[in-house]
Design a protein around this motif. Structure first.
Motif, PDB file in Angstrom:
ATOM      1  N   PRO A   1       1.255  -0.984  -0.077  1.00 43.04           N
ATOM      2  CA  PRO A   1      -0.034  -0.001   0.109  1.00 43.04           C
ATOM      3  C   PRO A   1       1.021   1.120   0.085  1.00 43.04           C
ATOM      4  O   PRO A   1       0.764   2.601  -0.862  1.00 43.04           O
ATOM      5  CB  PRO A   1      -0.779  -0.417   1.716  1.00 43.04           C
ATOM      6  CG  PRO A   1      -0.715  -1.942   1.587  1.00 43.04           C
ATOM      7  CD  PRO A   1       0.859  -1.711   1.215  1.00 43.04           C
TER       8      PRO A   1
ATOM      9  N   ALA B   1       0.829   4.706  -2.708  1.00 44.76           N
ATOM     10  CA  ALA B   1       1.293   6.503  -2.724  1.00 44.76           C
ATOM     11  C   ALA B   1       1.816   6.496  -3.079  1.00 44.76           C
ATOM     12  O   ALA B   1       1.466   7.850  -3.687  1.00 44.76           O
ATOM     13  CB  ALA B   1       1.212   6.421  -0.935  1.00 44.76           C
TER      14      ALA B   1
ATOM     15  N   ALA C   1       0.645   6.869  -6.758  1.00 44.55           N
ATOM     16  CA  ALA C   1      -0.314   7.514  -6.828  1.00 44.55           C
ATOM     17  C   ALA C   1       0.041   9.265  -7.207  1.00 44.55           C
ATOM     18  O   ALA C   1      -0.163   9.986  -7.947  1.00 44.55           O
ATOM     19  CB  ALA C   1      -1.885   7.489  -5.766  1.00 44.55           C
TER      20      ALA C   1
ATOM     21  N   ASN D   1      -4.910  11.760  -9.166  1.00 47.00           N
ATOM     22  CA  ASN D   1      -5.589  12.724  -7.518  1.00 47.00           C
ATOM     23  C   ASN D   1      -6.391  12.134  -7.447  1.00 47.00           C
ATOM     24  O   ASN D   1      -7.839  13.235  -7.604  1.00 47.00           O
ATOM     25  CB  ASN D   1      -5.512  13.594  -7.668  1.00 47.00           C
ATOM     26  CG  ASN D   1      -3.365  14.133  -7.158  1.00 47.00           C
ATOM     27  OD1 ASN D   1      -3.525  13.150  -6.750  1.00 47.00           O
ATOM     28  ND2 ASN D   1      -3.564  14.410  -8.144  1.00 47.00           N
TER      29      ASN D   1
ATOM     30  N   ARG E   1     -10.376   9.531  -5.781  1.00 45.88           N
ATOM     31  CA  ARG E   1     -11.140   9.410  -4.367  1.00 45.88           C
ATOM     32  C   ARG E   1     -10.151   7.307  -3.697  1.00 45.88           C
ATOM     33  O   ARG E   1      -9.351   6.922  -4.956  1.00 45.88           O
ATOM     34  CB  ARG E   1     -11.774   8.666  -5.121  1.00 45.88           C
ATOM     35  CG  ARG E   1     -12.453   7.471  -5.723  1.00 45.88           C
ATOM     36  CD  ARG E   1     -14.389   7.938  -5.606  1.00 45.88           C
ATOM     37  NE  ARG E   1     -14.651   6.508  -7.351  1.00 45.88           N
ATOM     38  CZ  ARG E   1     -14.791   5.237  -6.724  1.00 45.88           C
ATOM     39  NH1 ARG E   1     -15.252   5.158  -4.966  1.00 45.88           N
ATOM     40  NH2 ARG E   1     -15.110   4.599  -7.767  1.00 45.88           N
ATOM     41  N   LYS E   2     -10.566   7.642  -2.805  1.00 44.36           N
ATOM     42  CA  LYS E   2      -9.727   6.353  -2.067  1.00 44.36           C
ATOM     43  C   LYS E   2     -10.386   5.209  -1.755  1.00 44.36           C
ATOM     44  O   LYS E   2     -11.318   5.538  -0.675  1.00 44.36           O
ATOM     45  CB  LYS E   2      -8.408   6.501  -0.903  1.00 44.36           C
ATOM     46  CG  LYS E   2      -7.770   5.948  -0.586  1.00 44.36           C
ATOM     47  CD  LYS E   2      -6.757   6.271   0.497  1.00 44.36           C
ATOM     48  CE  LYS E   2      -5.799   4.871   1.320  1.00 44.36           C
ATOM     49  NZ  LYS E   2      -4.516   4.981   1.322  1.00 44.36           N
ATOM     50  N   SER E   3     -10.429   4.260  -2.234  1.00 42.06           N
ATOM     51  CA  SER E   3     -12.042   3.705  -2.218  1.00 42.06           C
ATOM     52  C   SER E   3     -11.171   2.039  -1.588  1.00 42.06           C
ATOM     53  O   SER E   3      -9.845   2.253  -1.128  1.00 42.06           O
ATOM     54  CB  SER E   3     -12.162   2.982  -3.270  1.00 42.06           C
ATOM     55  OG  SER E   3     -12.983   3.766  -4.472  1.00 42.06           O
ATOM     56  N   ASP E   4     -11.488   1.320  -1.147  1.00 39.24           N
ATOM     57  CA  ASP E   4     -11.316   0.023  -0.540  1.00 39.24           C
ATOM     58  C   ASP E   4     -10.635  -0.626  -0.664  1.00 39.24           C
ATOM     59  O   ASP E   4     -10.729  -1.747  -1.794  1.00 39.24           O
ATOM     60  CB  ASP E   4     -12.496  -0.839   0.352  1.00 39.24           C
ATOM     61  CG  ASP E   4     -12.145  -2.064   1.331  1.00 39.24           C
ATOM     62  OD1 ASP E   4     -10.863  -1.904   2.076  1.00 39.24           O
ATOM     63  OD2 ASP E   4     -13.042  -2.280   1.913  1.00 39.24           O
TER      64      ASP E   4
ATOM     65  N   ILE F   1      -6.998   3.187  -5.625  1.00 43.22           N
ATOM     66  CA  ILE F   1      -7.711   4.701  -5.321  1.00 43.22           C
ATOM     67  C   ILE F   1      -7.659   4.812  -7.135  1.00 43.22           C
ATOM     68  O   ILE F   1      -7.036   3.990  -8.053  1.00 43.22           O
ATOM     69  CB  ILE F   1      -5.509   5.415  -5.343  1.00 43.22           C
ATOM     70  CG1 ILE F   1      -4.939   5.165  -4.015  1.00 43.22           C
ATOM     71  CG2 ILE F   1      -5.493   7.025  -5.834  1.00 43.22           C
ATOM     72  CD1 ILE F   1      -3.929   5.462  -3.511  1.00 43.22           C
ATOM     73  N   GLU F   2      -8.550   5.471  -7.300  1.00 45.01           N
ATOM     74  CA  GLU F   2      -9.097   5.771  -8.912  1.00 45.01           C
ATOM     75  C   GLU F   2      -9.369   7.144  -9.082  1.00 45.01           C
ATOM     76  O   GLU F   2      -9.740   8.160  -8.493  1.00 45.01           O
ATOM     77  CB  GLU F   2     -10.525   5.425  -8.700  1.00 45.01           C
ATOM     78  CG  GLU F   2     -10.685   5.249 -10.209  1.00 45.01           C
ATOM     79  CD  GLU F   2     -11.854   3.813 -10.790  1.00 45.01           C
ATOM     80  OE1 GLU F   2     -12.559   3.443 -11.872  1.00 45.01           O
ATOM     81  OE2 GLU F   2     -12.607   2.863  -9.812  1.00 45.01           O
ATOM     82  N   SER F   3      -8.905   8.012 -10.199  1.00 48.11           N
ATOM     83  CA  SER F   3      -8.562   8.953 -10.655  1.00 48.11           C
ATOM     84  C   SER F   3      -9.541   8.499 -12.256  1.00 48.11           C
ATOM     85  O   SER F   3     -10.320   7.349 -12.907  1.00 48.11           O
ATOM     86  CB  SER F   3      -7.566   9.173 -11.362  1.00 48.11           C
ATOM     87  OG  SER F   3      -7.049   9.090 -12.358  1.00 48.11           O
TER      88      SER F   3
ATOM     89  N   THR G   1      -4.065   0.089  -7.223  1.00 49.99           N
ATOM     90  CA  THR G   1      -4.287  -0.934  -6.249  1.00 49.99           C
ATOM     91  C   THR G   1      -2.689  -1.593  -6.133  1.00 49.99           C
ATOM     92  O   THR G   1      -1.659  -1.543  -6.328  1.00 49.99           O
ATOM     93  CB  THR G   1      -4.736  -2.327  -7.135  1.00 49.99           C
ATOM     94  OG1 THR G   1      -5.676  -2.958  -5.770  1.00 49.99           O
ATOM     95  CG2 THR G   1      -4.514  -3.021  -7.627  1.00 49.99           C
TER      96      THR G   1
END
Length: 657
Positions: A11, A15, A18, A24, A26-29, A32-34, A40
């Motif tokens: 993880p 980061a 990213a 930049n 949203r951070k999901s479970d 991270i997706e833009s 992932t």
């Protein structure tokens, strides 16, 4: 709109990717997706090889009738504790809006294996896949790695070697551990008064255990041998004396005499005293001749850069920390962007990085809280000492495989003041070793004198550092900063053919020393050199071939051997010794599958994997040899009947516990 998917190993690395790639979103479970990309991560290994009972439930029970176990095709499964993250990664891999995948796991064989297993378990999605290969986690390196990413297929040989390595460890571990436990487990457990003992065997693990036990037995069996040297004291003037050591060189009455222990000493004190008597009788008025004197300057260059093994050895000596702790500290500094990739075998730079190395040095001029380093870096830049580095021994593409040596990136310097004490010590060690290679060599004045009494010769030598050169950066404890020594001044006054006065002849007793026990650091060096503990750093580099294990796995092997109580190490000294259980397991292996203890053979397995990686041999040839080895040794053990012999071996070992 189609998106790119980036898959990292951890993880924290996700980061950094990213951030560097400006994803930049949203951070999901678990990702991270833009609007353009998804990042992932794995959490180390997500997939593992299945135990034999997954092939057939009958194999859960250990039985000689089911050995050797050699599957035609191998089963894999998701590791129970990380199923959630595996499913997140898998779902991202299979998304219809993702058309290209960037594999960003660690740039090495193990990182390749981690991703390929996930890809396989996800059904090998038919998408464009590219491999990101980086030497550090700096923003510039991440961007470069993504930009220059090659098609994943370019790493298929590395992947094949990774699968083979895992199958090898799996097959040797399962077959030989079951085999030896079934044949000898009862003998061992009865001897130790335990209910049941599993005999754990491994390709690398058993070999390392063998190194520790054999060294311990060499220490035990060593007999101290005294020998007797002769030291002469010579008078140049009233206040000027020097000493010389007698040696039985060619021309001596005692040259190659059987009464010598070596060319510098006798086996008995009586023979040494006899020679002293002869020398006194033959020196008229105690006047003796300076037969020869030589003076020369000697340059000494900075040592090569650190790879992981050298770093682990140095930290074991200097800071008394074990290799696993060292790796953890360097990994932390890598993740803080301060150091390049730690799991490297190379001790040199690549030509490509050498061309822009001045950038690293310039950044180090701004290291807060270390004025001395700032000045060293500034000196290198101002004098342009970096400009010719590509033509030195510190740059050699032929010695760089996956990664170049561990060096400071010049990034992450804002973290320096907040580093933990040991992190700072480790960082400074790498920092100084790196900066030292740009400094001029240290220069020594060396004087050698041969003083002759009749046919016998006494040898004197002294050297003094007259220009510190790179020693200004490394500051080793054993180097004197004195520009001249008193003895050097006296020796420099001597002339060939001069007469000096024999002042005194004395016998000095010496004693042979037992071999040194391994430390947690020196055994890593021995593993790197296929079982040989080579003290000289330069010589190590010249003869280095395939070692036992890899830079990524060696410290873990030691940790495992300690965990199963086959070896133990002293926290204060880092000295490694076997336990009684370890010695007993060693004797079992030695008297059943002795080749498992052979460092050269173990290293040859590693060499074979390298050859698969480099397309020198096909993987199926390697696999055939592995399976034949297992079949042959399984048959051999089943035909042996050496329980009684083992009992006597156990008795011999237990005397020391």
């Amino acid at each position: 709109m189609s998106k790119a998917l980036f898959i990292t190993e951890k993880p924290s690395v996700a980061a950094e990717f990213a951030k560097a790639l400006k994803i930049n979103g949203r951070k999901s479970d678990g990702f991270i997706e833009s609007d353009k990309a998804v990042v992932t991560w794995c959490v180390g290994h997500l997939v593992t090889m299945s135990y034999p009972e997954k092939y057939d439930i009958k194999l859960k029970k250990w039985s000689l009738n089911t050995l050797p176990f050699l599957p035609k095709s191998y089963k894999y499964e998701v590791i129970e504790g990380v199923k959630k993250q595996f499913n997140i990664v898998k779902s991202q891999l299979l998304r219809e809006d993702i058309d290209r995948i960037y594999v960003c796991t660690d740039s090495g064989r193990e990182g390749e294996y981690i991703y390929r297993l996930v890809d396989e378990m996800a059904g090998c999605p038919d998408k464009q896949k590219r491999r990101v290969w980086i030497d550090s986690q700096t923003e510039a390196e991440i961007i470069r790695g993504v930009k220059e990413a090659k098609d994943l297929s370019a790493y298929d040989n590395l992947s094949e070697a990774a699968y083979l390595r895992a199958k090898e460890d799996y097959l040797m571990g399962i077959n030989f551990s079951r085999l030896l436990s079934l044949v000898y487990g009862k003998t061992v457990s009865t001897y130790l008064g335990k209910s049941y003992i599993v005999i754990a065997v491994g390709r690398v693990m058993s070999c390392v255990l063998g190194m520790v036990v054999q060294r311990e037995r060499e220490v035990r069996e060593f007999t101290v041998t005294p020998f007797y040297r002769i030291i002469g004291s010579f008078n140049v003037s009233e206040d000027c004396n020097y000493d010389g050591e007698w040696k039985a060189v060619e021309g001596s009455k005692y040259f190659e005499s059987p009464i010598l222990y070596n060319e510098g000493g006798f086996k008995t004190q009586e023979d040494a005293e006899n020679l002293i008597g002869e020398l006194r009788d033959s020196s008229i008025d105690n006047n003796v001749l300076v037969e020869n004197i030589s003076k020369k300057k000697e340059n000494k260059n900075a040592p090569l850069l650190f790879n992981l093994a050298e770093m682990q050895n140095e930290c074991s000596k200097k800071f008394k920390i074990n290799p696993e702790q060292t790796l953890s500290l360097i990994q932390a500094l890598y993740e803080k962007k301060m150091l390049t990739y730690p799991r490297t075998d190379a001790r040199v730079l690549s030509t490509a990085i050498s061309k822009e190395i001045d950038q690293n040095i310039k950044k180090l001029m701004k290291l807060n809280g270390n004025t001395e380093i700032n000045n060293i870096a500034k000196n290198i830049i101002e004098k342009k000492w970096y400009s010719g580095i590509a033509k030195t021994k510190y740059v050699d593409d032929s010695k760089v495989t996956d990664h170049y040596a561990i060096i400071p990136t010049g990034e992450g310097l804002q973290n320096y003041s907040s580093l933990k004490e040991m992190e700072k010590k480790v960082y400074n060690l790498v920092l100084r070793r790196f900066l030292a290679i740009f400094y001029p060599p240290a220069v020594y004045n060396k004087v050698s004198v041969i003083t002759k009494i009749n046919k016998e010769r006494f040898f004197t030598s002294d050297k003094v550092c007259v220009e510190l050169g790179y020693l200004e950066v490394l500051k080793p404890d054993n180097e004197s900063n004195d520009r001249e020594s008193t003895n050097m001044k006296f020796l420099s006054l001597l002339k060939k053919g001069q007469t000096v006065t024999l002042k005194e002849l004395v016998v000095k007793e010496g004693k042979t020393s037992p071999p040194k026990r391994f430390t947690t650091g020196s055994i890593i060096i021995a593993m790197e050199n296929a079982g040989k503990l080579i003290e000289d750093e330069e010589l190590r580099e010249h003869i280095k071939g395939s070692g036992i294990g890899t830079s990524a796995t060696r410290s873990g092997i030691l940790t495992k051997l300690e965990k199963i109580e086959y070896i133990k190490s002293n926290n204060k000294t880092q000295v490694v010794m076997p336990t009684l259980l370890g010695e007993i397991i060693f004797d079992v292996v030695k008297n059943s599958i002795p080749t498992l203890l052979n460092p050269e053979l173990t290293a040859s397995w590693e060499k074979g994997l390298t050859m698969v990686t480099q397309s020198e041999i096909p993987g199926d040839i390697y696999m055939d040899k592995l399976e034949n080895y297992i079949v042959k040794n399984t048959d051999r053990v089943l035909q042996l009947n050496n329980g009684l012999r083992l009992k006597s071996k156990f008795d011999m070992a237990s005397e020391f516990y």
